[in-house]
Design an enzyme around this catalytic site. Structure first.
Site, PDB file in Angstrom:
ATOM      1  N   ARG A  45     -10.419   8.624   6.719  1.00  0.00           N
ATOM      2  CA  ARG A  45     -10.678   7.259   7.208  1.00  0.00           C
ATOM      3  C   ARG A  45      -9.633   6.970   8.284  1.00  0.00           C
ATOM      4  NH1 ARG A  45      -5.972   6.113   6.637  1.00  0.00           N
ATOM      5  NH2 ARG A  45      -6.499   3.982   7.228  1.00  0.00           N
ATOM      6  N   GLY A  46      -9.788   5.802   8.923  1.00  0.00           N
ATOM      7  CA  GLY A  46      -8.929   5.485  10.061  1.00  0.00           C
ATOM      8  C   GLY A  46      -9.692   5.836  11.332  1.00  0.00           C
ATOM      9  N   ALA A  47      -9.685   4.911  12.306  1.00  0.00           N
ATOM     10  CA  ALA A  47     -10.591   5.021  13.456  1.00  0.00           C
ATOM     11  C   ALA A  47     -10.492   6.349  14.224  1.00  0.00           C
ATOM     12  CB  ALA A  47     -10.374   3.818  14.376  1.00  0.00           C
ATOM     13  N   ARG A  88     -20.187   5.086   9.470  1.00  0.00           N
ATOM     14  CA  ARG A  88     -19.450   3.821   9.408  1.00  0.00           C
ATOM     15  C   ARG A  88     -19.636   3.081  10.747  1.00  0.00           C
ATOM     16  NH1 ARG A  88     -13.580   4.000   7.034  1.00  0.00           N
ATOM     17  NH2 ARG A  88     -14.162   1.866   6.501  1.00  0.00           N
ATOM     18  N   GLN A 197      -4.810   0.974   1.296  1.00  0.00           N
ATOM     19  CA  GLN A 197      -4.321   1.958   2.285  1.00  0.00           C
ATOM     20  C   GLN A 197      -2.828   1.782   2.564  1.00  0.00           C
ATOM     21  OE1 GLN A 197      -7.127   0.153   2.606  1.00  0.00           O
ATOM     22  NE2 GLN A 197      -8.706   1.190   3.783  1.00  0.00           N
ATOM     23  N   ASP A 238      -9.642  -0.866  14.977  1.00  0.00           N
ATOM     24  CA  ASP A 238     -10.880  -0.078  14.859  1.00  0.00           C
ATOM     25  C   ASP A 238     -11.761  -0.237  16.083  1.00  0.00           C
ATOM     26  OD1 ASP A 238      -9.971  -0.594  11.930  1.00  0.00           O
ATOM     27  OD2 ASP A 238     -11.255   1.191  11.956  1.00  0.00           O
ATOM     28  N   ASN A 248      -9.796  -4.986  13.003  1.00  0.00           N
ATOM     29  CA  ASN A 248      -8.954  -4.067  12.230  1.00  0.00           C
ATOM     30  C   ASN A 248      -9.163  -4.399  10.757  1.00  0.00           C
ATOM     31  OD1 ASN A 248      -6.978  -1.924  12.076  1.00  0.00           O
ATOM     32  ND2 ASN A 248      -5.485  -3.459  11.454  1.00  0.00           N
ATOM     33  N   LYS A 249      -8.499  -3.654   9.906  1.00  0.00           N
ATOM     34  CA  LYS A 249      -8.647  -3.832   8.456  1.00  0.00           C
ATOM     35  C   LYS A 249      -8.567  -5.297   8.048  1.00  0.00           C
ATOM     36  CE  LYS A 249      -9.375  -1.387   6.045  1.00  0.00           C
ATOM     37  NZ  LYS A 249     -10.816  -1.200   5.699  1.00  0.00           N
TER      38      LYS A 249
HETATM   39  O1  MRU Z   1     -11.400   1.421   6.294  1.00  0.00           O
HETATM   40  P1  MRU Z   1     -10.370   2.256   6.977  1.00  0.00           P
HETATM   41  O2  MRU Z   1      -9.297   2.763   6.074  1.00  0.00           O
HETATM   42  O3  MRU Z   1     -10.996   3.353   7.815  1.00  0.00           O
HETATM   43  O4  MRU Z   1      -9.678   1.246   8.004  1.00  0.00           O
HETATM   44  C1  MRU Z   1      -8.605   1.707   8.778  1.00  0.00           C
HETATM   45  C2  MRU Z   1      -8.004   0.656   9.627  1.00  0.00           C
HETATM   46  O5  MRU Z   1      -8.422  -0.475   9.648  1.00  0.00           O
HETATM   47  C3  MRU Z   1      -6.912   1.095  10.558  1.00  0.00           C
HETATM   48  O6  MRU Z   1      -5.973   0.080  10.734  1.00  0.00           O
HETATM   49  C4  MRU Z   1      -7.525   1.454  11.923  1.00  0.00           C
HETATM   50  O7  MRU Z   1      -8.586   2.349  11.754  1.00  0.00           O
HETATM   51  C5  MRU Z   1      -6.542   2.025  12.854  1.00  0.00           C
HETATM   52  S1  MRU Z   1      -6.125   3.675  12.450  1.00  0.00           S
HETATM   53  C6  MRU Z   1      -5.078   4.284  13.603  1.00  0.00           C
END
Ligand code: MRU
Length: 352
Positions: A45-47, A88, A197, A238, A248-249
């Site tokens: 996970r993470g963009a 996603r 996270q 994201d 973002n999250k």
């Molecule tokens: O749902 P996730 O864990 O994929 O969400 C991740 C985030 O919101 C991060 O802050 C974002 O992707 C930036 S990662 C460098």
């Protein structure tokens, strides 16, 4: 550096982020659908990381292809791209990486390459996306470290670290670069309900790097700012719209509002692959809704009674007006973002 995701001759290997920090387990995906499932189920996970995973998944799928001619090969390629795109919806890096793979294929087809040559081209492109992401994180980390004050007490939300990228991280890239320059006194990691996270992944990364780390629940961020003081906030993203609104999250928006109230600089760190000039503002960003069980339960423990409604958006949008600066590999963009973000791309290959 942390082994987030790696291309190997017999598959794509990634650390299972659902199991951290208790266990460091590696998953080997041998087919494109396995990679798509890994993205959907948050193994990775993470963009930026899911962009890299999608690119590698496409390359893997085409390596397994039995297609003899370019036409059948392209049909199969497009099917796999659609599979990745359906995993996603919010992080634009995923769609950006798929577009890059499509461009790579189109160039190969244009050059009259054989299916084997096309596959070699796709594998190379996926690895390039991976390597560029690490380089971009290091570059944006160096830019960001400049604006971190000495002796900084820093707050971050979610995990925008090595685990969320191909390596080094975006928000954590800034923190790592600042720590390397001796500027970091303490990092506060928001726990980041409901997927945790921050507590599980950010704290794990920072402790491994011996950067002083304290985990708080989101509800403690306000009193922490008021009573103990926070000097600097940095989060990942994201998707950043053309006007600088930042998805973002979920919980990021709350932190940004608190930062404004307490006069704390609020920075967003992200590579250009997260900036979506095709989306005019945050209201057009699709926000993923996740399973109610993530909120109603903690593992097998039920937290909310049966019958209670649950709202579980995975992301929120922070208006550009609350963002002090957007730290990228090409420097720091500042308001008005409609101009500064566009300028970042000038002279660069078109995004979409
Ligand atoms: O749902 P996730 O864990 O994929 O969400 C991740 C985030 O919101 C991060 O802050 C974002 O992707 C930036 S990662 C460098």
């Amino acid at each position: 550096m942390l082994p987030t995701i790696e291309w190997q001759s017999d598959g794509v290997v990634m650390v299972d982020q659902r199991k951290l920090p208790a266990r460091e387990v590696y998953v080997r995906c041998r087919t494109a659908p396995e990679v798509a499932r890994a993205i959907k189920t948050m193994v990775i996970r993470g963009a930026p990381a899911i962009g890299v995973a999608a690119a590698m998944g496409i390359a893997l799928g085409m390596q397994r292809s039995k297609a003899k001619g370019t036409r059948a090969y392209t049909v199969e390629f497009n099917r796999i791209c659609d599979l990745m795109a359906a995993t996603r919806p919010t992080a634009v890096n995923l769609f950006w990486a798929i577009e890059r793979m499509k461009r790579a294929l189109a160039e190969g087809v244009q050059a009259g390459e054989s299916v084997d040559e096309l596959t070699a081209r796709l594998v190379a492109e996926a690895q390039r996306i991976h390597d560029e992401d690490v380089a971009n994180c290091r570059a944006l980390g160096a830019h960001g470290a400049v604006v971190v004050p000495d002796g900084a007490r820093i707050l971050t939300h979610c995990n925008a670290g090595a685990l969320a990228t191909a390596g080094y991280g975006t928000a954590l890239g800034v923190i790592r670069a600042a720590a390397e320059r001796g500027k970091v006194a303490q990092v506060y990691a928001d726990e980041t309900r409901p997927f945790l996270q921050g507590a599980r992944l950010t704290a794990w990364e920072l402790v491994r790097d011996e950067i002083p780390t304290t985990v708080i629940t989101e509800s403690m961020a306000g009193p922490l700012m008021r009573q103990q003081g926070i000097d600097f906030i940095v989060v990942g993203a994201d998707r950043i719209a053309a006007n600088g609104d930042v998805a973002n999250k979920v919980g990021t928006y709350t932190v940004a509002v608190l930062a404004r109230e307490h006069g704390i600089p609020f920075y967003v760190a992200a590579p250009l692959s997260t900036i979506d000039l095709g989306t005019p503002d945050g209201s057009h960003i699709p926000i993923e809704q996740r399973d109610a069980r993530e909120v109603s339960h903690l593992g097998s423990v039920q937290l909310a009674p049966d019958g209670a409604g649950i709202w579980n958006p995975a992301f929120d949008v922070t208006p550009a007006a609350l963002v002090t600066g957007i730290i990228t590999e090409r420097g720091i963009a500042r308001a008005p973002y409609t101009d500064s973000l566009r300028q970042l791309f000038e002279g660069a290959p078109a995004l979409a």
